[in-house]
Design an enzyme around this catalytic site. Structure first.
Site, PDB file in Angstrom:
ATOM      1  N   HIS A 106     -23.284 -14.697 -35.052  1.00 52.72           N
ATOM      2  CA  HIS A 106     -22.006 -15.411 -35.015  1.00 52.72           C
ATOM      3  C   HIS A 106     -21.759 -15.942 -33.605  1.00 52.72           C
ATOM      4  O   HIS A 106     -22.131 -15.317 -32.611  1.00 52.72           O
ATOM      5  CB  HIS A 106     -20.877 -14.483 -35.446  1.00 52.72           C
ATOM      6  CG  HIS A 106     -19.579 -15.182 -35.670  1.00 52.72           C
ATOM      7  ND1 HIS A 106     -18.745 -15.540 -34.627  1.00 52.72           N
ATOM      8  CD2 HIS A 106     -18.979 -15.615 -36.814  1.00 52.72           C
ATOM      9  CE1 HIS A 106     -17.686 -16.157 -35.122  1.00 52.72           C
ATOM     10  NE2 HIS A 106     -17.794 -16.208 -36.441  1.00 52.72           N
ATOM     11  N   GLU A 178     -21.439 -22.881 -39.070  1.00 49.83           N
ATOM     12  CA  GLU A 178     -20.078 -22.726 -38.580  1.00 49.83           C
ATOM     13  C   GLU A 178     -19.933 -23.450 -37.247  1.00 49.83           C
ATOM     14  O   GLU A 178     -20.202 -22.870 -36.186  1.00 49.83           O
ATOM     15  CB  GLU A 178     -19.743 -21.242 -38.396  1.00 49.83           C
ATOM     16  CG  GLU A 178     -19.759 -20.435 -39.676  1.00 49.83           C
ATOM     17  CD  GLU A 178     -19.188 -19.048 -39.450  1.00 49.83           C
ATOM     18  OE1 GLU A 178     -18.171 -18.720 -40.077  1.00 49.83           O
ATOM     19  OE2 GLU A 178     -19.755 -18.293 -38.633  1.00 49.83           O
TER      20      GLU A 178
END
Length: 261
Positions: A106, A178
């Protein structure tokens, strides 16, 4: 096509809050099986709540609830199976706590905890070695996008983390795109036309080879259906819009087969 619809709680929820959410999810999906028609739900609690959530989603299969097919994930794990790594947890440990999926790379971990392409590669390999599903997160900054470097940046991140995998191993991987500029409390929701090129590039490279390509970044009930209509998008990785049980159930309903028809 199965749509993967999941959420990471990040550093949120006490044990009591996590248990209540998981219990409510289990009850809702058991009584409303249409919510999982064509959908693979998954939730990723903080490490402290992993075992507690697993106990609320109890069944014969670790990490899968009595509601059909709810996958439980961990937000991070070290690539070594054990050792002197103070403050870390291993893939065997999160698996033992109930995880069947592992979030890797992430942007917050890359920015604040020195996660690199090489460490993501090691974690992907460790997850596969222990039969967990790697959820590889990739995404570019606003600066890289403005410079026209999105495609090369995404492929560098993905290829670096997935190098050396067999086609069978690759088929068990999830990739979540993302964009950094679209996530978090300060994120700007992406326009559909801004996502066409990234998903075209990712689909050309990995479409039909990985388990699914997901999108994450300021996903809400208002834009979820539109995002799911983008060519190449096979699911959504959701943040704060799914931190309430009602919000998550609403998003599952939007993604389920009857609503998407």
């Amino acid at each position: 096509m199965t749509r993967w619809i999941g959420t990471s709680w990040k550093m949120n929820k006490t044990l009591a809050e996590a248990r209540a959410y998981a219990r409510g999810l289990d009850e809702a999906l058991s009584s409303r099986p249409e919510l999982t028609d064509g959908v693979q739900p998954f939730i990723i609690p903080p490490h402290t709540a992993l075992a507690a959530v697993a106990s609320e989603l109890s069944s014969d299969s670790p990490g899968v609830g009595s509601a059909p097919g709810v996958h439980l994930g961990a937000q991070n794990a070290h690539w070594e199976d054990s050792g002197a790594w103070t403050g870390e947890v291993s893939v065997p440990q999160v698996k033992d706590a109930g995880a069947v999926l592992l979030e890797i790379g992430h942007s917050e971990r890359r920015e604040h905890f020195a996660e690199t392409v090489e460490t993501t590669r090691r974690k992907v390999e460790a997850a596969l070695r222990h039969e967990l599903i790697p959820l590889l997160c990739i995404g570019e900054s606003a600066q890289i996008r403005q410079q026209g470097g999105t495609a090369d940046f995404l492929l560098d991140q993905a290829r670096g983390a997935l190098q050396g995998l067999t086609e069978e191993q690759l088929s068990r991987v999830l990739i979540a795109y993302e964009p950094i500029w679209a996530i978090g409390a300060q994120g700007r929701p992406a326009e559909v036309d801004e996502l066409l090129e990234p998903f075209d590039v990712l689909h050309e490279e990995y479409g039909g080879r990985v388990e699914a390509l997901l999108y994450g970044g300021s996903v809400t009930p208002e834009n979820a259906a539109q995002l799911l209509g983008i060519p190449g998008v096979q699911g959504l990785f959701i943040g704060r819009a799914a931190w309430s049980l009602q919000g998550y159930l609403e998003l599952l309903q939007l993604a389920a087969r009857p609503s998407a028809a």
